[in-house]
Design an enzyme around this catalytic site. Sequence first.
Site, PDB file in Angstrom:
ATOM      1  N   HIS A  62      15.340  -4.492   2.435  1.00  0.00           N
ATOM      2  CA  HIS A  62      14.923  -3.091   2.371  1.00  0.00           C
ATOM      3  C   HIS A  62      14.434  -2.674   3.751  1.00  0.00           C
ATOM      4  O   HIS A  62      14.349  -3.505   4.667  1.00  0.00           O
ATOM      5  CB  HIS A  62      13.843  -2.874   1.307  1.00  0.00           C
ATOM      6  CG  HIS A  62      12.564  -3.587   1.550  1.00  0.00           C
ATOM      7  ND1 HIS A  62      12.467  -4.967   1.599  1.00  0.00           N
ATOM      8  CD2 HIS A  62      11.297  -3.120   1.778  1.00  0.00           C
ATOM      9  CE1 HIS A  62      11.214  -5.317   1.821  1.00  0.00           C
ATOM     10  NE2 HIS A  62      10.484  -4.215   1.946  1.00  0.00           N
ATOM     11  N   ASP A  66       8.527  -4.606   8.361  1.00  0.00           N
ATOM     12  CA  ASP A  66       8.288  -6.049   8.477  1.00  0.00           C
ATOM     13  C   ASP A  66       9.487  -6.873   8.040  1.00  0.00           C
ATOM     14  O   ASP A  66       9.486  -8.099   8.183  1.00  0.00           O
ATOM     15  CB  ASP A  66       7.036  -6.461   7.689  1.00  0.00           C
ATOM     16  CG  ASP A  66       7.095  -6.092   6.222  1.00  0.00           C
ATOM     17  OD1 ASP A  66       7.558  -4.981   5.909  1.00  0.00           O
ATOM     18  OD2 ASP A  66       6.664  -6.908   5.376  1.00  0.00           O
ATOM     19  N   HIS A 143      10.698  -2.500  -6.118  1.00  0.00           N
ATOM     20  CA  HIS A 143       9.673  -2.382  -5.073  1.00  0.00           C
ATOM     21  C   HIS A 143       9.193  -0.926  -5.015  1.00  0.00           C
ATOM     22  O   HIS A 143       9.432  -0.226  -4.040  1.00  0.00           O
ATOM     23  CB  HIS A 143      10.246  -2.840  -3.739  1.00  0.00           C
ATOM     24  CG  HIS A 143       9.233  -3.024  -2.658  1.00  0.00           C
ATOM     25  ND1 HIS A 143       7.968  -3.534  -2.881  1.00  0.00           N
ATOM     26  CD2 HIS A 143       9.290  -2.764  -1.310  1.00  0.00           C
ATOM     27  CE1 HIS A 143       7.308  -3.591  -1.746  1.00  0.00           C
ATOM     28  NE2 HIS A 143       8.084  -3.113  -0.776  1.00  0.00           N
TER      29      HIS A 143
END
Length: 322
Positions: A62, A66, A143
């Site tokens: 995604h 990070d 998510h």
Amino acid sequence: MKIDVIPLGTASAVPTDERHLSALAVERKGQVLLFDCGEGTQYRLREAGLSWARIEAIFVTHLHGDHCYGLPGLLSTMELQQRADPVTLVLPPGGPAMLRAVPGATPARLSFPVHVVEADAAGTLGTVYETDEIAVEARRLDHREVFAMGFRVAERTRPGRFDPERARALGVPEGPAFGRLQNGCPVTTPDGTTVRPGQVLGPPRPGVVAAYVTDTRPCAGGRALAEEADLLYHDATFADDHAARADETGHSTARQAATVAREAGATRLLLGHLSARYPDPAPQEREARSVFPAAEVAEELRRYELDPREKEPDPVGPADES
């Protein structure tokens, strides 16, 4: 052929002194598949003894920074080092647009071939990368509102072991006929008898499976990817004391990761994407092991070896006569 799974970064959101941003490598026959590419991944590849030149494909779960901000730099390095071999990029919706915004990382302007697979925003996934020997499957994860996907690397099933003694007993001459049988083709002996592969091959040999399921609540997609995996790397951002926070942010607890592993019939579980609020992840490991004993906190740069020979069925004789 054995596969090595190498966690390069197992931190959540921000790096710490002990943990780096998300990245995981799968190495097979010297070739590398890279899953996620947080900042600093190039350094971690070097520390792991993995050459960027051997990366065949990069998979991004995604577009949170990070997990992907290291990708433009890695592609730029490949360009500067005059890479010639092609690379496949499997990206979430918007991934190609992100790269186009970075000078030196636009796939169409790189001097080496880049095959871009952009996931369907509707979540229609499936096999996103394959060779003659492996396939990588993607499934949608949960998510929050962010499009995220997980991945499953599976070796293809191989033919059973060839029994040369039985082949000779059936009148098959040594040489090319042995090779044809091993490749699944029937042969005719000098006396006119047809010998079929099933008469001289043992049971099919399953390959190994590794799953990468991170940045997600427990969900159907993650469980499907983990099904009977030899090694499951799963989001374990929080311990039980922050279960509500895990749900709020679209993550999992260590205990939830262990429950997924148990229900999916996985063999081993690596706990990853660990929050910086836990300097010592031992409590998370204990919570996971109370549900799934073969759980452990992922150790960065360690090679977790998966050997298909450990899965081979017992040689109980020919599988069939076909």
